[in-house]
Structures are given as structure tokens and as C-alpha cells.
Design a protein around this motif. Sequence first.
Motif, PDB file in Angstrom:
ATOM      1  N   GLN A 164      -0.368  14.943  32.543  1.00  0.00           N
ATOM      2  CA  GLN A 164       1.010  14.638  33.381  1.00  0.00           C
ATOM      3  C   GLN A 164       1.232  15.432  33.986  1.00  0.00           C
ATOM      4  O   GLN A 164       1.719  14.813  35.723  1.00  0.00           O
ATOM      5  N   THR A 165       1.813  16.775  34.259  1.00  0.00           N
ATOM      6  CA  THR A 165       2.619  17.138  35.042  1.00  0.00           C
ATOM      7  C   THR A 165       1.319  18.077  35.998  1.00  0.00           C
ATOM      8  O   THR A 165       1.889  18.076  36.688  1.00  0.00           O
ATOM      9  N   LEU A 166       0.275  18.359  35.330  1.00  0.00           N
ATOM     10  CA  LEU A 166      -0.806  19.163  36.367  1.00  0.00           C
ATOM     11  C   LEU A 166      -0.996  17.649  37.422  1.00  0.00           C
ATOM     12  O   LEU A 166      -1.178  18.059  39.319  1.00  0.00           O
ATOM     13  N   LYS A 167      -1.477  16.616  37.240  1.00  0.00           N
ATOM     14  CA  LYS A 167      -1.678  15.453  38.291  1.00  0.00           C
ATOM     15  C   LYS A 167      -0.730  14.769  38.713  1.00  0.00           C
ATOM     16  O   LYS A 167      -0.877  14.075  39.549  1.00  0.00           O
ATOM     17  N   SER A 168       0.395  15.035  38.673  1.00  0.00           N
ATOM     18  CA  SER A 168       0.973  15.379  39.779  1.00  0.00           C
ATOM     19  C   SER A 168       1.915  15.969  40.419  1.00  0.00           C
ATOM     20  O   SER A 168       2.938  15.866  40.944  1.00  0.00           O
ATOM     21  N   ASP A 169       1.604  17.191  40.168  1.00  0.00           N
ATOM     22  CA  ASP A 169       1.525  18.536  41.122  1.00  0.00           C
ATOM     23  C   ASP A 169       0.451  18.312  42.055  1.00  0.00           C
ATOM     24  O   ASP A 169      -0.480  18.238  42.226  1.00  0.00           O
ATOM     25  N   ASP A 170       0.973  18.136  43.929  1.00  0.00           N
ATOM     26  CA  ASP A 170      -0.266  18.378  44.935  1.00  0.00           C
ATOM     27  C   ASP A 170      -0.528  19.588  44.253  1.00  0.00           C
ATOM     28  O   ASP A 170      -2.053  20.101  44.932  1.00  0.00           O
ATOM     29  N   ARG A 171      -0.474  20.818  44.459  1.00  0.00           N
ATOM     30  CA  ARG A 171      -0.932  22.386  44.785  1.00  0.00           C
ATOM     31  C   ARG A 171      -2.093  21.977  43.295  1.00  0.00           C
ATOM     32  O   ARG A 171      -3.487  23.132  43.330  1.00  0.00           O
ATOM     33  N   LEU A 172      -2.244  21.159  42.509  1.00  0.00           N
ATOM     34  CA  LEU A 172      -3.003  21.223  41.447  1.00  0.00           C
ATOM     35  C   LEU A 172      -3.805  19.505  40.790  1.00  0.00           C
ATOM     36  O   LEU A 172      -4.927  19.834  40.436  1.00  0.00           O
ATOM     37  N   ALA A 173      -3.582  18.675  41.261  1.00  0.00           N
ATOM     38  CA  ALA A 173      -3.742  17.755  41.119  1.00  0.00           C
ATOM     39  C   ALA A 173      -5.789  17.390  41.820  1.00  0.00           C
ATOM     40  O   ALA A 173      -6.459  16.610  41.086  1.00  0.00           O
ATOM     41  N   ASN A 174      -5.601  17.841  42.440  1.00  0.00           N
ATOM     42  CA  ASN A 174      -7.368  17.576  42.876  1.00  0.00           C
ATOM     43  C   ASN A 174      -8.195  18.606  41.626  1.00  0.00           C
ATOM     44  O   ASN A 174      -9.448  18.395  41.924  1.00  0.00           O
ATOM     45  N   ILE A 175      -7.828  19.390  40.809  1.00  0.00           N
ATOM     46  CA  ILE A 175      -8.724  20.295  40.104  1.00  0.00           C
ATOM     47  C   ILE A 175      -9.244  19.049  38.779  1.00  0.00           C
ATOM     48  O   ILE A 175      -8.713  18.567  38.376  1.00  0.00           O
ATOM     49  N   PRO A 176     -10.082  19.005  38.861  1.00  0.00           N
ATOM     50  CA  PRO A 176     -10.578  18.331  37.570  1.00  0.00           C
ATOM     51  C   PRO A 176     -10.392  18.465  36.105  1.00  0.00           C
ATOM     52  O   PRO A 176     -10.370  19.522  35.552  1.00  0.00           O
ATOM     53  N   VAL A 177     -10.059  17.979  35.399  1.00  0.00           N
ATOM     54  CA  VAL A 177      -9.863  17.707  34.491  1.00  0.00           C
ATOM     55  C   VAL A 177     -10.510  16.697  32.891  1.00  0.00           C
ATOM     56  O   VAL A 177     -10.878  15.474  32.990  1.00  0.00           O
ATOM     57  N   LEU A 178     -10.658  17.203  32.448  1.00  0.00           N
ATOM     58  CA  LEU A 178     -11.752  16.589  31.018  1.00  0.00           C
ATOM     59  C   LEU A 178     -10.733  17.340  30.168  1.00  0.00           C
ATOM     60  O   LEU A 178     -11.198  18.400  29.911  1.00  0.00           O
ATOM     61  N   VAL A 179     -10.914  16.540  29.087  1.00  0.00           N
ATOM     62  CA  VAL A 179      -9.961  16.259  27.895  1.00  0.00           C
ATOM     63  C   VAL A 179     -10.752  16.254  27.254  1.00  0.00           C
ATOM     64  O   VAL A 179     -11.931  15.704  26.933  1.00  0.00           O
ATOM     65  N   LEU A 180     -10.584  17.927  26.290  1.00  0.00           N
ATOM     66  CA  LEU A 180     -11.701  17.630  24.820  1.00  0.00           C
ATOM     67  C   LEU A 180     -11.249  17.496  24.002  1.00  0.00           C
ATOM     68  O   LEU A 180     -10.537  18.454  23.620  1.00  0.00           O
ATOM     69  N   THR A 181     -11.124  16.802  23.072  1.00  0.00           N
ATOM     70  CA  THR A 181      -9.980  16.271  21.537  1.00  0.00           C
ATOM     71  C   THR A 181     -10.604  16.291  20.240  1.00  0.00           C
ATOM     72  O   THR A 181     -11.778  15.566  21.251  1.00  0.00           O
ATOM     73  N   THR A 182     -10.246  15.619  19.519  1.00  0.00           N
ATOM     74  CA  THR A 182     -10.835  15.192  18.053  1.00  0.00           C
ATOM     75  C   THR A 182     -10.122  13.727  18.609  1.00  0.00           C
ATOM     76  O   THR A 182     -11.159  12.678  17.637  1.00  0.00           O
ATOM     77  N   SER A 183      -9.250  13.383  19.072  1.00  0.00           N
ATOM     78  CA  SER A 183      -9.312  12.365  19.262  1.00  0.00           C
ATOM     79  C   SER A 183      -9.902  11.054  19.700  1.00  0.00           C
ATOM     80  O   SER A 183      -9.882  11.264  20.463  1.00  0.00           O
ATOM     81  N   SER A 184     -10.004  10.214  18.774  1.00  0.00           N
ATOM     82  CA  SER A 184     -10.971   8.815  19.511  1.00  0.00           C
ATOM     83  C   SER A 184     -10.273   7.067  19.734  1.00  0.00           C
ATOM     84  O   SER A 184     -10.722   6.470  19.374  1.00  0.00           O
ATOM     85  N   SER A 185      -8.329   8.023  19.652  1.00  0.00           N
ATOM     86  CA  SER A 185      -7.930   6.766  19.745  1.00  0.00           C
ATOM     87  C   SER A 185      -7.755   5.960  21.092  1.00  0.00           C
ATOM     88  O   SER A 185      -7.439   6.631  22.605  1.00  0.00           O
ATOM     89  N   GLN A 186      -8.520   4.790  20.607  1.00  0.00           N
ATOM     90  CA  GLN A 186      -8.037   4.010  22.069  1.00  0.00           C
ATOM     91  C   GLN A 186      -6.841   4.030  23.386  1.00  0.00           C
ATOM     92  O   GLN A 186      -6.542   4.339  24.084  1.00  0.00           O
ATOM     93  N   ALA A 187      -5.607   4.521  22.331  1.00  0.00           N
ATOM     94  CA  ALA A 187      -4.733   4.562  22.712  1.00  0.00           C
ATOM     95  C   ALA A 187      -4.210   5.541  23.812  1.00  0.00           C
ATOM     96  O   ALA A 187      -4.121   6.154  24.904  1.00  0.00           O
ATOM     97  N   ASP A 188      -5.303   7.144  23.085  1.00  0.00           N
ATOM     98  CA  ASP A 188      -4.698   8.074  23.510  1.00  0.00           C
ATOM     99  C   ASP A 188      -6.136   8.409  25.456  1.00  0.00           C
ATOM    100  O   ASP A 188      -6.105   8.707  25.977  1.00  0.00           O
ATOM    101  N   VAL A 189      -7.626   7.780  24.865  1.00  0.00           N
ATOM    102  CA  VAL A 189      -8.243   7.624  25.910  1.00  0.00           C
ATOM    103  C   VAL A 189      -7.753   6.471  27.475  1.00  0.00           C
ATOM    104  O   VAL A 189      -7.617   6.975  28.167  1.00  0.00           O
ATOM    105  N   THR A 190      -7.318   5.543  26.965  1.00  0.00           N
ATOM    106  CA  THR A 190      -6.351   4.889  27.735  1.00  0.00           C
ATOM    107  C   THR A 190      -5.637   5.571  28.392  1.00  0.00           C
ATOM    108  O   THR A 190      -4.950   5.446  30.334  1.00  0.00           O
ATOM    109  N   ARG A 191      -4.324   5.978  27.955  1.00  0.00           N
ATOM    110  CA  ARG A 191      -3.280   7.300  28.334  1.00  0.00           C
ATOM    111  C   ARG A 191      -3.510   7.808  29.697  1.00  0.00           C
ATOM    112  O   ARG A 191      -2.905   8.460  30.624  1.00  0.00           O
TER     113      ARG A 191
END
Length: 150
Positions: A79-106
Amino acid sequence: MKMPRSAKILLVEDNSGDEFLVRDAFERGRVRRELEVVRDGEAALDRLRGLGEYADTPVPDLILPDLNLPKIDGRDVLQTLKSDDRLANIPVLVLTTSSSQADVTRCYSLHANAYLTKPFDALGYEEIVDAVERFWFSTAILPPEGSTRH
């Protein structure tokens, strides 16, 4: 397939076993890369903002954060980096153990570029790295090096 420049990848991972598997998979990959690892969300934000020991560190081309991180949670980092104009364009690929639909959606609502669940073995990590390399460093067009500033 075009030949990519050397990729700067920031892995935000507190588990040394997962770090080893990601690092090993990238070492077997086709893309020249510089893989940097930070262990918690606070260090990730300091690194991305160029604070303290990271003052003259170039911005990465791609960020691979876990969600469950010490100090600052991966969701808050995203949330912090995607709301920072200087950093928002860096692609972010979340890599996690969670398969929770709530986490995916968020994560997608916070503008993650992809959500990947950690595999159970080294071959699974190699498959993920191969897909990341083929898409992000051979197919997709990334912002020019140096276009994101601290």
C-alpha cells in the motif's frame, strides 16, 4: 525473445529457506539479475526510499514481497509503495504462502501486479522464476532504468 538488461530484483523475505529457493531458481534462470534481499517490511521501505544505508542504491526493476513480514506487514508495504508517486510504477509480484481469497483480493485492490503462492519444492520455484523472467524481462516493457528516483 529480446535480451533483457541486467534485472534488479528486490526480494522481501524473512524465511531463509524460501530465500534460498528463490535465489537458487534465479541462478538457474536465463536473465542476468541482481537479487537483493531484505528481511522485513521496514527495511523494504527504507531500501525503496533510499534511506540510511540504502542512500545511493538504485531502485529495483521488480519487487517480490512476502505478505507476513516482521515490523511492517507486506500488505502495508504494498500500500505504501503503490501510493508513492516515485515508486508506484515498479512492478510488485506478491510471493506468499497465503492462498486466502481475501489476501488475493486485497493485494490486487492495492495494485499488486501479480499474486503468486509459494510452491512446495525447488521445481515449483524454478517454474515461477521462468514465468517471471519470460513475461517481466522478455515480453513486458519496463520503465527505463533510472526513471524512478528517490
